[in-house]
Design a protein around this motif. Structure first.
Motif, PDB file in Angstrom:
ATOM      1  N   ASP A   1       0.838  -1.192   0.000  1.00 44.56           N
ATOM      2  CA  ASP A   1       0.000   0.000   0.000  1.00 44.56           C
ATOM      3  C   ASP A   1       0.883   1.256   0.000  1.00 44.56           C
ATOM      4  N   GLN A   2       0.376   2.330  -0.570  1.00 42.33           N
ATOM      5  CA  GLN A   2       1.151   3.576  -0.606  1.00 42.33           C
ATOM      6  C   GLN A   2       1.399   4.126   0.788  1.00 42.33           C
ATOM      7  N   GLY A   3       0.420   3.963   1.670  1.00 38.62           N
ATOM      8  CA  GLY A   3       0.597   4.443   3.042  1.00 38.62           C
ATOM      9  C   GLY A   3       1.729   3.729   3.752  1.00 38.62           C
TER      10      GLY A   3
ATOM     11  N   LEU B   1      11.916  -3.444   7.952  1.00 35.29           N
ATOM     12  CA  LEU B   1      12.090  -3.859   6.572  1.00 35.29           C
ATOM     13  C   LEU B   1      11.912  -5.364   6.363  1.00 35.29           C
ATOM     14  N   VAL B   2      12.444  -6.180   7.255  1.00 36.34           N
ATOM     15  CA  VAL B   2      12.313  -7.633   7.095  1.00 36.34           C
ATOM     16  C   VAL B   2      10.858  -8.084   7.149  1.00 36.34           C
ATOM     17  N   PRO B   3      10.051  -7.611   8.109  1.00 41.22           N
ATOM     18  CA  PRO B   3       8.638  -8.012   8.067  1.00 41.22           C
ATOM     19  C   PRO B   3       7.911  -7.570   6.796  1.00 41.22           C
ATOM     20  N   LEU B   4       8.272  -6.415   6.256  1.00 41.37           N
ATOM     21  CA  LEU B   4       7.665  -5.980   5.005  1.00 41.37           C
ATOM     22  C   LEU B   4       8.076  -6.868   3.831  1.00 41.37           C
ATOM     23  N   MET B   5       9.325  -7.307   3.843  1.00 41.24           N
ATOM     24  CA  MET B   5       9.779  -8.185   2.769  1.00 41.24           C
ATOM     25  C   MET B   5       9.130  -9.568   2.875  1.00 41.24           C
ATOM     26  N   ILE B   6       8.941 -10.036   4.093  1.00 43.61           N
ATOM     27  CA  ILE B   6       8.332 -11.350   4.284  1.00 43.61           C
ATOM     28  C   ILE B   6       6.862 -11.330   3.898  1.00 43.61           C
ATOM     29  N   SER B   7       6.158 -10.270   4.288  1.00 43.63           N
ATOM     30  CA  SER B   7       4.714 -10.208   4.002  1.00 43.63           C
ATOM     31  C   SER B   7       4.432  -9.892   2.549  1.00 43.63           C
TER      32      SER B   7
ATOM     33  N   TYR C   1       5.101   5.025   2.211  1.00 44.66           N
ATOM     34  CA  TYR C   1       5.496   6.359   2.691  1.00 44.66           C
ATOM     35  C   TYR C   1       5.851   6.350   4.172  1.00 44.66           C
ATOM     36  N   ASP C   2       5.179   5.520   4.942  1.00 45.38           N
ATOM     37  CA  ASP C   2       5.511   5.414   6.361  1.00 45.38           C
ATOM     38  C   ASP C   2       6.900   4.801   6.541  1.00 45.38           C
ATOM     39  N   THR C   3       7.225   3.807   5.720  1.00 48.84           N
ATOM     40  CA  THR C   3       8.549   3.186   5.789  1.00 48.84           C
ATOM     41  C   THR C   3       9.636   4.170   5.366  1.00 48.84           C
ATOM     42  N   VAL C   4       9.373   4.940   4.330  1.00 48.29           N
ATOM     43  CA  VAL C   4      10.343   5.958   3.895  1.00 48.29           C
ATOM     44  C   VAL C   4      10.530   7.006   4.980  1.00 48.29           C
ATOM     45  N   ARG C   5       9.425   7.421   5.622  1.00 50.41           N
ATOM     46  CA  ARG C   5       9.512   8.403   6.705  1.00 50.41           C
ATOM     47  C   ARG C   5      10.344   7.856   7.858  1.00 50.41           C
TER      48      ARG C   5
END
Length: 88
Positions: free
Chosen positions: A2-4, A81-87, A7-11
């Protein structure tokens, strides 16, 4: 993704970069001000006088805060980052 979430990860990544860079940048600022004041008071206009003390202060602070920087980056990577890559 999702875009949210993106952007939250970039922030969060930018905030981690700010937190990591604050010790080095603040010491460089203080060292530059002290050396500049010293040069103004003594009328010594030597270029290496501004470079060498600032570089030495930055290296010392980097050496001292290297553990904090590494721990902050590793925790950001493992917790975000790892949970985002796994999901996904």
């Amino acid at each position: 993704m999702d875009q949210g979430v993106f952007y939250d990860t970039v922030r969060q990544g930018l905030w981690v970069a700010v937190i990591i860079s604050v010790p080095i940048l603040s010491v460089a600022l203080v060292a530059g001000l002290v050396v500049g004041l010293f040069q103004a008071l003594t009328s010594i206009q030597e270029m290496t006088l501004t470079f060498v003390p600032k570089l030495a202060a930055i290296v010392i602070v980097y050496w001292i805060s290297m553990g904090f920087m590494t721990q902050t980056l590793v925790s950001f990577f493992q917790d975000t980052l790892v949970p985002l890559m796994i999901s996904g």
